[in-house]
Design a protein around this motif. Structure first.
Motif, PDB file in Angstrom:
ATOM      1  N   VAL A 105     -19.994 -15.918  14.903  1.00  0.00           N
ATOM      2  CA  VAL A 105     -21.230 -15.892  13.979  1.00  0.00           C
ATOM      3  C   VAL A 105     -22.111 -14.855  14.725  1.00  0.00           C
ATOM      4  N   LEU A 106     -22.445 -13.823  14.034  1.00  0.00           N
ATOM      5  CA  LEU A 106     -23.533 -12.612  14.363  1.00  0.00           C
ATOM      6  C   LEU A 106     -24.570 -12.588  13.434  1.00  0.00           C
ATOM      7  N   ILE A 107     -25.543 -12.768  13.881  1.00  0.00           N
ATOM      8  CA  ILE A 107     -26.988 -12.604  13.169  1.00  0.00           C
ATOM      9  C   ILE A 107     -27.415 -11.320  13.655  1.00  0.00           C
ATOM     10  N   ALA A 108     -27.656 -10.359  12.608  1.00  0.00           N
ATOM     11  CA  ALA A 108     -28.247  -8.949  12.877  1.00  0.00           C
ATOM     12  C   ALA A 108     -29.472  -8.935  12.123  1.00  0.00           C
ATOM     13  N   ALA A 109     -30.041  -7.775  12.226  1.00  0.00           N
ATOM     14  CA  ALA A 109     -31.426  -7.565  11.541  1.00  0.00           C
ATOM     15  C   ALA A 109     -31.526  -7.926  10.239  1.00  0.00           C
ATOM     16  N   GLU A 110     -30.498  -7.499   9.186  1.00  0.00           N
ATOM     17  CA  GLU A 110     -30.503  -7.729   7.970  1.00  0.00           C
ATOM     18  C   GLU A 110     -30.397  -9.398   7.498  1.00  0.00           C
ATOM     19  N   ASP A 111     -30.153 -10.273   8.516  1.00  0.00           N
ATOM     20  CA  ASP A 111     -29.832 -11.529   8.256  1.00  0.00           C
ATOM     21  C   ASP A 111     -31.039 -12.425   8.344  1.00  0.00           C
ATOM     22  N   VAL A 112     -32.176 -11.846   8.679  1.00  0.00           N
ATOM     23  CA  VAL A 112     -33.252 -12.448   8.901  1.00  0.00           C
ATOM     24  C   VAL A 112     -34.589 -11.699   8.147  1.00  0.00           C
ATOM     25  N   GLU A 113     -35.572 -12.728   7.562  1.00  0.00           N
ATOM     26  CA  GLU A 113     -36.661 -12.106   7.115  1.00  0.00           C
ATOM     27  C   GLU A 113     -37.716 -11.520   8.007  1.00  0.00           C
ATOM     28  N   ARG A 114     -37.616 -12.090   9.186  1.00  0.00           N
ATOM     29  CA  ARG A 114     -38.766 -11.824  10.490  1.00  0.00           C
ATOM     30  C   ARG A 114     -37.681 -11.971  11.515  1.00  0.00           C
ATOM     31  N   GLY A 115     -37.945 -10.636  12.201  1.00  0.00           N
ATOM     32  CA  GLY A 115     -37.306 -10.338  13.567  1.00  0.00           C
ATOM     33  C   GLY A 115     -37.860 -11.101  14.681  1.00  0.00           C
ATOM     34  N   LYS A 116     -37.162 -10.957  15.666  1.00  0.00           N
ATOM     35  CA  LYS A 116     -38.045 -11.372  16.945  1.00  0.00           C
ATOM     36  C   LYS A 116     -39.093 -10.541  17.355  1.00  0.00           C
ATOM     37  N   PRO A 117     -40.158 -11.356  17.686  1.00  0.00           N
ATOM     38  CA  PRO A 117     -40.333 -12.663  18.373  1.00  0.00           C
ATOM     39  C   PRO A 117     -40.116 -13.819  17.683  1.00  0.00           C
ATOM     40  N   PRO A 160     -14.595 -20.033  20.940  1.00  0.00           N
ATOM     41  CA  PRO A 160     -15.165 -19.175  19.898  1.00  0.00           C
ATOM     42  C   PRO A 160     -16.293 -19.826  19.205  1.00  0.00           C
ATOM     43  N   GLY A 161     -16.057 -21.279  18.959  1.00  0.00           N
ATOM     44  CA  GLY A 161     -17.187 -21.889  18.150  1.00  0.00           C
ATOM     45  C   GLY A 161     -18.381 -22.351  18.870  1.00  0.00           C
ATOM     46  N   ARG A 162     -18.317 -21.869  20.122  1.00  0.00           N
ATOM     47  CA  ARG A 162     -19.567 -22.303  21.116  1.00  0.00           C
ATOM     48  C   ARG A 162     -20.572 -21.015  21.488  1.00  0.00           C
ATOM     49  N   TRP A 163     -20.270 -20.011  20.793  1.00  0.00           N
ATOM     50  CA  TRP A 163     -21.375 -18.903  21.198  1.00  0.00           C
ATOM     51  C   TRP A 163     -21.428 -18.162  20.089  1.00  0.00           C
ATOM     52  N   ALA A 164     -22.550 -17.307  19.987  1.00  0.00           N
ATOM     53  CA  ALA A 164     -22.925 -16.396  18.744  1.00  0.00           C
ATOM     54  C   ALA A 164     -23.978 -15.330  19.580  1.00  0.00           C
ATOM     55  N   VAL A 165     -24.020 -14.243  18.672  1.00  0.00           N
ATOM     56  CA  VAL A 165     -24.642 -13.284  19.000  1.00  0.00           C
ATOM     57  C   VAL A 165     -26.056 -13.147  18.101  1.00  0.00           C
ATOM     58  N   VAL A 166     -27.092 -12.958  18.629  1.00  0.00           N
ATOM     59  CA  VAL A 166     -28.520 -12.899  17.803  1.00  0.00           C
ATOM     60  C   VAL A 166     -29.186 -11.410  18.228  1.00  0.00           C
ATOM     61  N   THR A 167     -28.990 -10.641  17.453  1.00  0.00           N
ATOM     62  CA  THR A 167     -29.418  -9.290  17.627  1.00  0.00           C
ATOM     63  C   THR A 167     -30.498  -8.639  16.686  1.00  0.00           C
ATOM     64  N   SER A 168     -31.410  -7.624  17.341  1.00  0.00           N
ATOM     65  CA  SER A 168     -32.259  -7.009  16.399  1.00  0.00           C
ATOM     66  C   SER A 168     -31.942  -5.909  15.827  1.00  0.00           C
ATOM     67  N   ALA A 169     -30.402  -5.781  16.328  1.00  0.00           N
ATOM     68  CA  ALA A 169     -29.679  -4.451  15.578  1.00  0.00           C
ATOM     69  C   ALA A 169     -29.092  -4.704  14.208  1.00  0.00           C
ATOM     70  N   PRO A 170     -29.064  -3.760  13.519  1.00  0.00           N
ATOM     71  CA  PRO A 170     -28.392  -3.901  12.151  1.00  0.00           C
ATOM     72  C   PRO A 170     -26.711  -4.334  12.678  1.00  0.00           C
ATOM     73  N   ARG A 171     -26.255  -4.960  11.667  1.00  0.00           N
ATOM     74  CA  ARG A 171     -24.889  -5.352  11.855  1.00  0.00           C
ATOM     75  C   ARG A 171     -23.924  -4.442  11.918  1.00  0.00           C
ATOM     76  N   GLN A 172     -24.039  -3.274  11.321  1.00  0.00           N
ATOM     77  CA  GLN A 172     -23.118  -1.939  11.727  1.00  0.00           C
ATOM     78  C   GLN A 172     -23.271  -1.618  12.980  1.00  0.00           C
ATOM     79  N   LEU A 173     -24.337  -1.555  13.623  1.00  0.00           N
ATOM     80  CA  LEU A 173     -24.459  -0.984  14.836  1.00  0.00           C
ATOM     81  C   LEU A 173     -24.216  -1.930  15.945  1.00  0.00           C
ATOM     82  N   ALA A 174     -24.390  -3.301  15.430  1.00  0.00           N
ATOM     83  CA  ALA A 174     -23.812  -4.430  16.729  1.00  0.00           C
ATOM     84  C   ALA A 174     -22.221  -4.286  16.845  1.00  0.00           C
ATOM     85  N   GLU A 175     -21.750  -4.269  15.691  1.00  0.00           N
ATOM     86  CA  GLU A 175     -20.341  -4.034  15.777  1.00  0.00           C
ATOM     87  C   GLU A 175     -19.728  -3.037  16.429  1.00  0.00           C
TER      88      GLU A 175
END
Length: 200
Positions: free
Chosen positions: A129-141, A101-116
């Motif tokens: 570790v879940l990085i969602a839309a609201e966790d970044v200032e700039r989304g992918k790319p 569990p400490g060796r993988w994470a999810v990085v999504t453009s979805a908001p956290r609520q939707l990701a969960e």
């Protein structure tokens, strides 16, 4: 350490939609309705909606004068309420179960609520570790999401393998300096060293 095709990595970083969870039916249903409601060509919106934040899509396609945060809230409510057709990508469950569990994470453009909501609907355990839309200032790319996930896992992003299925996500992973493995149909369209992934 996680291993993929004979090579060890510090961690695996997964995109969510299209990579872990097949939510394409819902995504296209919600965005088609949004486009039609605002007189925007649905095909144009659908061609651009995969792998990017709702906020960025609304800013790009909404008619002049539209209040972005309000539109994003409406879209989020529609997506959270609609899980019909959300299923796991074949084979992802077994792969996740095999990982520390400490060796993988999810990085999504979805908001956290939707990701969960979507991860639970697909029967996939929530990551530490879940990085969602609201966790970044700039989304992918932009690479910020992958960089942040690696930092929270305590590993260099350049030692990570990213699993992605969209052009925006691949660009973000490459900009972060990570290796990339492509899930789904996109591999046939992308040139380079990327590997098509079949979790089965």
């Amino acid at each position: 350490m996680p291993q993929f095709r004979g090579q060890n990595y510090a961690a695996f970083l997964f995109d969510m939609d299209g990579t872990m969870v097949d939510s394409s039916v819902v995504v296209e249903r919600v965005w088609r309705e949004w486009a039609e409601r605002h007189g925007v060509d649905p095909a144009t919106v659908l061609a651009a909606c995969h792998g990017v934040r709702s906020e960025d899509l609304v800013k790009r396609f909404a008619p002049t004068g539209i209040e972005v945060s309000g539109e994003v809230a409406v879209i989020l409510a529609a997506e959270v309420a609609d899980i019909e057709g959300v299923v796991p990508v074949e084979g992802i469950g077994a792969l996740i179960e095999s990982l520390d569990p400490g060796r993988w994470a999810v990085v999504t453009s979805a908001p956290r609520q939707l990701a969960e909501v979507r991860l639970r609907a697909a029967g996939i355990p929530l990551p530490k570790v879940l990085i969602a839309a609201e966790d970044v200032e700039r989304g992918k790319p932009d690479p910020q999401g992958f960089q942040k996930a690696a930092a929270l896992l305590g590993v260099p992003v350049t030692a990570c393998l990213v699993f992605e299925d969209s052009h925006a996500g691949i660009a973000a992973a490459k900009a972060a300096g990570a290796q990339v493995a492509i899930v789904g149909k996109l591999a046939a369209e992308v040139e380079g060293h990327h590997a098509l992934v079949d979790y089965r």
